[in-house]
Structure formats: structure tokens, C-alpha cells
Design an enzyme around this catalytic site. Structure first.
Site, PDB file in Angstrom:
ATOM      1  N   GLU A 136       0.829  -1.196   0.000  1.00 14.30           N
ATOM      2  CA  GLU A 136       0.000   0.000   0.000  1.00 14.30           C
ATOM      3  C   GLU A 136       0.870   1.254   0.000  1.00 14.30           C
ATOM      4  O   GLU A 136       1.659   1.467   0.914  1.00 14.30           O
ATOM      5  CB  GLU A 136      -0.907  -0.021   1.233  1.00 14.30           C
ATOM      6  CG  GLU A 136      -2.016   0.999   1.190  1.00 14.30           C
ATOM      7  CD  GLU A 136      -2.968   0.815   2.350  1.00 14.30           C
ATOM      8  OE1 GLU A 136      -4.122   0.434   2.109  1.00 14.30           O
ATOM      9  OE2 GLU A 136      -2.563   1.038   3.501  1.00 14.30           O
TER      10      GLU A 136
ATOM     11  N   SER B 130      -3.233   3.821  -0.461  1.00 11.49           N
ATOM     12  CA  SER B 130      -3.927   3.868   0.819  1.00 11.49           C
ATOM     13  C   SER B 130      -5.318   4.447   0.623  1.00 11.49           C
ATOM     14  O   SER B 130      -5.575   5.189  -0.324  1.00 11.49           O
ATOM     15  CB  SER B 130      -3.145   4.747   1.798  1.00 11.49           C
ATOM     16  OG  SER B 130      -3.970   5.204   2.838  1.00 11.49           O
TER      17      SER B 130
END
Length: 350
Positions: free
Chosen positions: A237, A263
């Protein structure tokens, strides 16, 4: 359990949720109710609807696809786009909105949202849930959405007065992403059309350093390669790159495109999950600095403005980077993982 998503960790409600969860699990076992009895196609449609209504993370696309594949449900990116178009965005939640989950919890939590969607026929109310009752019965028993204060309407808008008329997880396709890509459009300032020059990098770290050194200009398309399921491996991420662009005050003046993922806090024209990924020779692997990429959010297009003949030449010369892992579990994972367009699930070696 119904109503379990929004209470904070230290809430007294958590004790009851834990108790009810254990009790419900035992009841499901006693009645031989299995996950696949609950995870129907209609249940997945409900999940996609809710994610679009609340402005949820692009990660949801991966997770929902992956669970559906493992459950044997035929679900693909076309379903996401079909449902997005009919679902209004009504939750004024961060990062693009104002409020947080605690605020939502104070007015009744996710059942408030479910009730509003159910009343307009946007979710399936007759599906089976873990409680043994239908979604409709669960919501009726919770008596949610009975308050109509101005604050409540600011946190969760009425469907006839949405933040955006359509949902927030837009699927893009085109010559750069033949199998699909995902962009989150909760931010109403997101540019509908964007054409820019490519600045390509083979890792998140390289892109981050270039941004910090001021090497990214307004109008650039920052492209990060080899961060996909096989290339990463595992689609770690990314938050530092998007945060750095915002910190340089160019977050709304550039685009970011990657075969990796972001994210949930990402804002702006940030496009992830580009498939096929660079590691398997997808078109994203063939671009060069100063190529141009055209992004059309309205029509769901993302194209590399390079001729097919030129791409064919580049394809013949292309070689993937050396894998980051050649032994161990991550090397095994990379050899078995599928495209992000399929949820990045792993297939057994046959």
C-alpha cells in the site's frame, strides 16, 4: 454483526459485539450455515453499493473481487462500474469529506446508510445474513435512521441530495489498461480530463525521491511500475508518494498512475491497479519518459498516446526487471498470483 463496523475500539458496545459474534458463530455451526450460503452474488452487489455510497477505498475493489473468486461467484470489474453508476455518494466522510466513523456511529452507524439505500431499492433486502434473518429484518429490528437532525443530514445526505450523483470507485479501461484500472473520485475537484507527459519510475522509492527533489512538474503523469501483484510482489500500500505530491502543493496538478495500489487516504487523480501489470509486459511497462497519457474520467478511459507500431517495437525489446525475491514464500507467491483485475488471488500450480 449488524452495527459492528462503526463503534470505536474503546466503546462499551464492543463487549456486546464480541459476545454476540461468538454466540452467532456457534449458532451458524449448529445449523450448518456456511460462508458460501451467505456470500451470494446479491450480497456482493450490496457490498459494492455500500462502498460507492460511502466513498470507500479502492482497496475494496481488490478485496471484493478476491473473495468473490474464492467463493465461486462470477463477479468482474464490469459489475463494479454498473453498480457505481446507479449508486449516489451520500456519506460525507474523510478523507474527501468532513466527518469520521465516530461521527457516523453517533447517529446509528452503517445501518443508517443501509436503510436509506434499501428504501430506494438500491440494495437487496431479502438476502440471508449471519444473524439468520434477512438484511431487511435486521434493519427493521435496529430502528435506525429515525433521527433527522441537521447534523445527521450533513453526515449522511439524503439520496435526493447526494454529494455526487454517482458512486466513487470508477473503473477505467483503454490502451494503457486493457484489463482495467481504478480511480477514486470522491474529491469533486478531480479533473474530468487530463493529458500529461510521463515521468516513469520502477519503484515507489524512486518516485518519492524525485518528488522530494522537485523533479515533478505541473502537468506530469507520475507512473510507478513494478508495484503490481507479481512485480511488488503483493501490491504494497503506497501512501508516501501521494502524500509527498500534496506536500509539494501539486497534488491537484498532476496525475499518478501505477500497477500498484494506494492507501484509502488518497485524494486527487490517483489511478491504481493498472492491468496487465508491468511485470508481465502490460502496456504500462512499455512507456517512456515524455510519452503522453490521456485520462478521461467521464468516459472511463486511460490511453497511452503512442502508436501501435511503436509499442510493438518496444515490446520486442522489453525485458522484465529482476524479481525482488527469487526464493522463499514471496517468490512462490509471485509465481502464482493473478492480475489485480481478478482480485490478485493465487492459483495452485497444476
Amino acid at each position: 454483526m449488524p452495527g459492528s463496523a462503526s463503534p470505536p475500539a474503546e466503546s462499551d458496545k464492543r463487549r456486546q459485539i464480541c459476545y454476540d459474534s461468538g454466540k452467532t458463530i456457534m449458532k451458524l455451526l449448529e445449523n450448518n450455515v456456511r460462508p458460501r450460503d451467505i456470500m451470494t452474488f446479491e450480497a456482493f452487489e450490496n457490498a459494492i453499493t455500500v462502498v460507492n455510497a460511502v466513498g470507500g477505498s479502492t482497496n475494496a475493489v481488490l478485496h471484493i473481487l478476491a473473495i468473490a473468486k474464492e467463493a465461486g461467484i462470477k463477479l468482474d470489474l464490469k459489475d463494479f462500474e454498473r453498480i457505481r453508476k446507479r449508486t449516489p455518494h451520500i456519506a460525507n466522510l474523510r478523507p474527501a469529506g468532513v466527518y469520521v466513523m465516530l461521527d457516523l456511529d453517533k447517529i446509528g452507524g452503517v445501518p443508517v446508510i443501509l436503510n436509506r439505500l434499501l428504501r430506494k431499492g438500491l440494495i437487496h433486502g431479502d438476502i440471508m445474513t449471519v444473524t439468520g434473518s434477512t438484511m431487511k429484518k435486521n434493519l427493521a429490528s435496529m430502528k435506525s435512521d429515525l433521527t433527522t437532525s441537521q447534523l445527521n443530514q450533513e453526515i449522511i445526505r439524503r439520496l435526493n441530495d447526494p454529494i455526487n450523483k454517482e458512486g466513487t470507485l470508477k473503473i477505467l479501461k483503454g490502451s494503457l489498461a486493457p484489463d482495467g484500472a481504478v480511480v477514486k473520485i470522491t474529491n469533486t475537484k478531480t479533473t474530468a480530463k487530463f493529458v500529461g507527459k510521463v515521468r516513469s519510475f520502477e519503484s515507489e522509492e524512486d518516485a518519492f525521491q524525485a518528488i522530494l527533489k522537485g523533479k515533478i512538474d505541473e502537468g506530469n503523469v507520475v507512473v510507478i511500475l513494478y508495484e503490481g501483484p507479481k512485480g511488488g510482489p503483493g501490491m504494497r500500500e503506497m501512501l508516501s508518494v501521494t502524500a509527498a505530491l500534496v506536500g509539494q502543493e501539486i497534488g491537484d496538478k498532476v496525475a499518478l498512475v501505477t500497477d500498484g495500489r494506494f492507501s484509502g487516504a488518497t485524494r486527487g487523480l490517483m489511478i491504481g491497479h493498472v492491468s496487465p501489470e508491468a511485470m508481465v509486459g502490460g502496456p504500462i511497462a512499455l512507456l517512456k519518459d515524455n510519452d503522453q497519457i490521456a485520462i478521461d474520467i467521464t468516459n472511463g478511459k486511460i490511453d497511452l498516446l503512442v502508436s501501435e507500431s511503436e509499442l510493438d517495437k518496444r515490446k520486442k525489446k522489453w525485458k522484465p526487471i529482476r524479481p525482488h525475491y527469487t526464493t522463499g514464500v514471496l517468490a512462490k507467491y509471485a509465481s502464482q498470483v493473478t492480475s489485480a483485475a481478478e482480485g490478485a488471488i493465487t492459483h495452485p500450480i497444476r
